[in-house]
Design a protein around this motif. Structure first.
Motif, short mmCIF file in Angstrom:
data_model
loop_
_atom_site.label_atom_id
_atom_site.label_comp_id
_atom_site.label_asym_id
_atom_site.label_seq_id
_atom_site.Cartn_x
_atom_site.Cartn_y
_atom_site.Cartn_z
N SER A 1 0.84 -1.19 0.00
CA SER A 1 0.00 0.00 0.00
C SER A 1 0.88 1.24 0.00
O SER A 1 2.03 1.21 0.45
CB SER A 1 -0.92 0.02 1.23
OG SER A 1 -1.82 -1.07 1.22
N GLN B 1 -8.87 5.74 1.01
CA GLN B 1 -9.33 5.73 2.39
C GLN B 1 -8.42 6.62 3.23
O GLN B 1 -7.21 6.60 3.09
CB GLN B 1 -9.33 4.32 2.97
CG GLN B 1 -9.90 4.25 4.39
CD GLN B 1 -10.06 2.83 4.89
OE1 GLN B 1 -9.99 1.87 4.13
NE2 GLN B 1 -10.28 2.69 6.18
N ARG C 1 -1.31 2.73 13.25
CA ARG C 1 -2.75 2.57 12.99
C ARG C 1 -3.01 1.92 11.64
O ARG C 1 -3.95 1.13 11.49
CB ARG C 1 -3.44 3.92 13.07
CG ARG C 1 -4.95 3.89 12.84
CD ARG C 1 -5.62 5.14 13.34
NE ARG C 1 -5.42 5.30 14.78
CZ ARG C 1 -5.86 6.34 15.49
NH1 ARG C 1 -6.51 7.33 14.88
NH2 ARG C 1 -5.65 6.40 16.79
N VAL C 2 -2.19 2.24 10.64
CA VAL C 2 -2.40 1.66 9.31
C VAL C 2 -1.56 0.40 9.10
O VAL C 2 -1.52 -0.15 7.99
CB VAL C 2 -2.09 2.68 8.21
CG1 VAL C 2 -2.99 3.90 8.35
CG2 VAL C 2 -0.62 3.09 8.19
N PHE D 1 -7.09 8.02 7.03
CA PHE D 1 -6.84 7.62 8.41
C PHE D 1 -6.34 8.85 9.15
O PHE D 1 -5.59 9.66 8.61
CB PHE D 1 -5.79 6.51 8.47
CG PHE D 1 -6.10 5.30 7.64
CD1 PHE D 1 -6.75 4.20 8.21
CD2 PHE D 1 -5.77 5.26 6.30
CE1 PHE D 1 -7.04 3.09 7.44
CE2 PHE D 1 -6.04 4.14 5.52
CZ PHE D 1 -6.69 3.05 6.10
N ASP E 1 5.31 -1.49 2.21
CA ASP E 1 4.51 -0.31 1.89
C ASP E 1 5.40 0.86 1.52
O ASP E 1 6.60 0.86 1.75
CB ASP E 1 3.63 0.06 3.09
CG ASP E 1 2.66 -1.04 3.46
OD1 ASP E 1 2.23 -1.78 2.55
OD2 ASP E 1 2.34 -1.16 4.66
N ARG F 1 -4.63 6.52 1.88
CA ARG F 1 -4.15 5.34 1.18
C ARG F 1 -4.52 5.49 -0.29
O ARG F 1 -5.70 5.55 -0.64
CB ARG F 1 -4.76 4.07 1.77
CG ARG F 1 -4.15 2.78 1.19
CD ARG F 1 -4.45 1.58 2.06
NE ARG F 1 -5.88 1.36 2.19
CZ ARG F 1 -6.46 0.67 3.19
NH1 ARG F 1 -5.70 0.14 4.14
NH2 ARG F 1 -7.77 0.52 3.25
N TYR G 1 0.85 5.22 1.29
CA TYR G 1 0.18 6.17 2.18
C TYR G 1 0.79 7.55 2.00
O TYR G 1 2.02 7.71 2.11
CB TYR G 1 0.33 5.73 3.64
CG TYR G 1 -0.35 4.42 3.95
CD1 TYR G 1 -1.69 4.37 4.29
CD2 TYR G 1 0.37 3.22 3.88
CE1 TYR G 1 -2.32 3.15 4.56
CE2 TYR G 1 -0.25 2.01 4.15
CZ TYR G 1 -1.60 1.98 4.49
OH TYR G 1 -2.21 0.78 4.75
#
Length: 270
Positions: free
Chosen positions: A2, A262, A22-23, A264, A30, A257, A4
């Motif tokens: 992913s 999404q 948290r992610v 966060f 990532d 993301r 971020y």
């Protein structure tokens, strides 16, 4: 894997660590994008660079106005002001390495595969993406050359307030830098108002948020930016992602993301 994108950190290291937890961020798999202003005004500017520098091959950051300010102070072209939290960086034995890394960072990052463009403040409405990339490269080349000190010595200032093709030298470089790192409000022709710092609903007469102009030439591109904490993460235009949610002022730190858009957040008041 992913990707971020995170808004202005400004030396708020503990919220950054909590947000990455948290992610479930995995630095081995990532990728991390940062929309500039890695440091300054927050409580842990030195520790933030100490944390991010070992990850430099796995993260992408654009330069923000506070990052450029650190370069100017470190090279002796500016004195720290009373609100700065960068002196602890300059007192660290590693600071020359950090400064050399910062001067290699871009003003604009474009990932065609993911479909995003990232800048710190914005892209003026009269430039399409190819022109914006070309002008970003102009200043990036200066930052990485032996012209660095001349650029930093003349970087500060609000004039010229609008782009003209005939501009050259430090005036040309200054307005390009102001667009990418300081812009909030401008006219459809790209004239800057660099004094107003309110939210998008309070533009000066004749001005509007840079992203709100109907004929903005980058309208079809997804643009990630920070810098404008007063927006509280809300930009009144499609394809625009405001990520500065005022962590250093007790707000939140926000991550987007990119694969699914999404968001966060992590509370920065504690």
């Amino acid at each position: 894997m992913s990707t971020y994108a995170i808004g202005d950190i400004q030396g708020c290291l503990e919220p950054l660590k909590r947000l990455l937890d948290r992610v479930n961020f995995d630095p081995a798999a990532d990728r991390l994008w940062i929309a500039g202003d890695l440091i300054n005004r927050g409580p842990s500017s030195r520790a933030t660079l100490e944390f991010l520098y070992p990850m430099r091959d796995r993260l992408i950051s654009v330069l923000g106005n506070h990052d450029l300010h650190l370069l100017a102070v470190a090279r002796g072209h500016r004195q720290p002001n009373t609100k700065d939290t960068i002196e602890e960086i300059l007192g660290d034995d590693n600071h020359p390495e950090w400064i050399e890394w910062l001067r290699t960072l871009p003003l604009l990052h474009h990932d065609p595969a993911l479909g995003y463009v990232m800048v710190h403040a914005g892209i003026p409405p009269q430039w399409d993406l190819e022109r914006a990339k070309a002008h970003a490269r102009e200043v990036e080349a200066v930052l990485q050359s032996n012209q660095l000190d001349d650029f930093l010595a003349h970087m500060y200032g609000n004039e010229p307030s609008v782009w003209k093709n005939k501009l050259y030298g430090v005036e040309r470089q200054r307005v390009i830098t102001n667009y990418f790192t300081r812009m909030r409000f401008c006219t459809p022709e790209g004239e800057l108002d660099l004094q107003s710092k309110g939210d998008a609903t309070t533009p000066p007469p004749g001005f509007a948020p840079w992203f709100a102009h109907r004929k903005h030439k980058c309208r079809e591109h997804k643009i990630i930016f920070g810098h404008w904490a007063a927006l509280a993460g809300e930009a009144t235009a499609g394809n625009v992602y405001a990520l500065d949610t005022g962590c250093v002022w007790g707000g939140t730190l926000t991550a987007l993301r990119l694969e699914d858009e999404q968001r966060f957040e992590c509370d920065c008041s504690v």
